[in-house]
Design an enzyme around this catalytic site. Sequence first.
Site, PDB file in Angstrom:
ATOM      1  CG  ASP A  29      22.351  -7.053  76.708  1.00  0.00           C
ATOM      2  OD1 ASP A  29      22.342  -8.273  76.472  1.00  0.00           O
ATOM      3  OD2 ASP A  29      22.230  -6.581  77.856  1.00  0.00           O
ATOM      4  CD  GLU A  73      19.897 -11.054  74.568  1.00  0.00           C
ATOM      5  OE1 GLU A  73      20.030 -12.116  75.186  1.00  0.00           O
ATOM      6  OE2 GLU A  73      20.083  -9.943  75.089  1.00  0.00           O
TER       7      GLU A  73
END
Length: 517
Positions: A225, A261
């Site tokens: 993330d 990401e």
Amino acid sequence: MKKRVLSAILAGILLLLCACGGGRKASSAKAAAWDAPSWDESARLDDKYREWYEVFVWSFSDSDGDGVGDLNGLTEKLDYIRNLGCNGIWLMPVMPSPSYHKYDVTDYYDIDPQYGTMEDFRALLAAAHERGIRIIVDLPVNHTSSLHPWFLSAAEGPESPYRDYYVWSDSRADGYSEKNGAWYESRFVDSMPDLNLDNPAVREEIEAILRFWLEDVGVDGFRLDAVTSYYTGDRERNVEFLTWLGDAAHAIAPDCYLVGEAWDNLSAISAYAESSVDSFFLFPMSQSEGWVAKVLGLRNSRAGAMLGKYMTELQEALPSSIPAPFLENHDTGRTVGFTGRDDPARTKMAGGLLCMMPGSIFIYYGQEIGMVGSGDDPNKRIGMLWTTEKETTTPPPGVTKREYVYPSVSVQMKDADSILNYYRDALALRIRFPAIARGRTEVLPAEDERICLAVRSWEGESVLLAVNPSREDVTYELGNAGYPTLAASLFTGGEAVKLEGGTLTLPAYSIAVLTPD
Ligand SMILES: [Ca+2]
């Protein structure tokens, strides 16, 4: 309640319109085939090229009737995911967290009780592996929850042994929040304090977390993330940290798959791909501003030429990493927002273009049935529509708009011309022709700019992808291009793809796969 009934009726009308719209003849054989996988389940589990399905557990499937989706509910749906044609699952965060989305973790070694137990997770993983499905879990380590024991201790004062797990300032600063007279870095919100990733003790903690999930639990990798926020505004240090993290994970489990990401442009993604992380999501392809939306622009007379240009740029930007193309995820508006809620053919074509991309593709739950969602984040995370009557889960907190344009899974399964069955057909091509996912692309010159001709070659196998992403039917003199066999096709309207004596007929929004023999 009335709204639900109305939308169910509208969905029914829409289904009728789709069914009567002059598509292919409905085929009951296809509907029945949902009972079986469309691919070989014995495929190697260590293979990193896969078709991934992103699941927000909360909104996917509720097994115990408390309104919140859970791991056991997902286990019950594994056959659906497999039979759709996906052989990987990305689980949005499942670790304990005070938020509904769970991107702020309070314990990296457990499962959030709303979703179940670690036993449930192990059972899910075993059931997935039995079906040839890999599972990767979301790993947010840019920040923890402000309720994580590390932060609770760190916030007590400079003498805390965990003080340097976070980044402190004596004075107010941009991106910092105040606690007990000091300021801590918190780039997203004050409930998500940023970890101090330069602290060797924090890196040791992260390595232990990697080891726990990879060795003890046995997951197949991680979705990383917010990697651009590890060191905000400092790409070089982000790449250094990703290389450290990638090396650490691969040292523990050489075959594990890591996808990051990096919400940025292609040149930035190209820089991140220099790290030892396997893949980075292809944000420039996704959403209403992305490549696919541009290619499918209603007044685009060069749709095919643009597609070819993007494929070439992608290959040049990522010479040695596995691209991770996608159209939508839990943070973005859904695809139907740019393909149009009254245009199932264009919605299918977006999925078709995704499925023709090289790399490991990602499909967000509900994308395959044309679910809608935009605006506030919870709107993009509403319940999976298994049956047309109603979703089985409670909407996540904060939903301001919740609607369904297309019918449910159960209805679409029975309709040979549904978006769902289109996705299934498209995904099956990736299994049948491994060169589509793994191969290098050579875009051939096409005299008609509405179409794209691209050869994908891998380990002696090559296919010619002939794609018409335009709204017009195209007849093209292929001549003797070395690919005389029309091996498979995807089309969205009444007319089929044809190849006769070197003349290729590509109806609007269609795809042909041609082979040399
Ligand atoms: Ca539940």
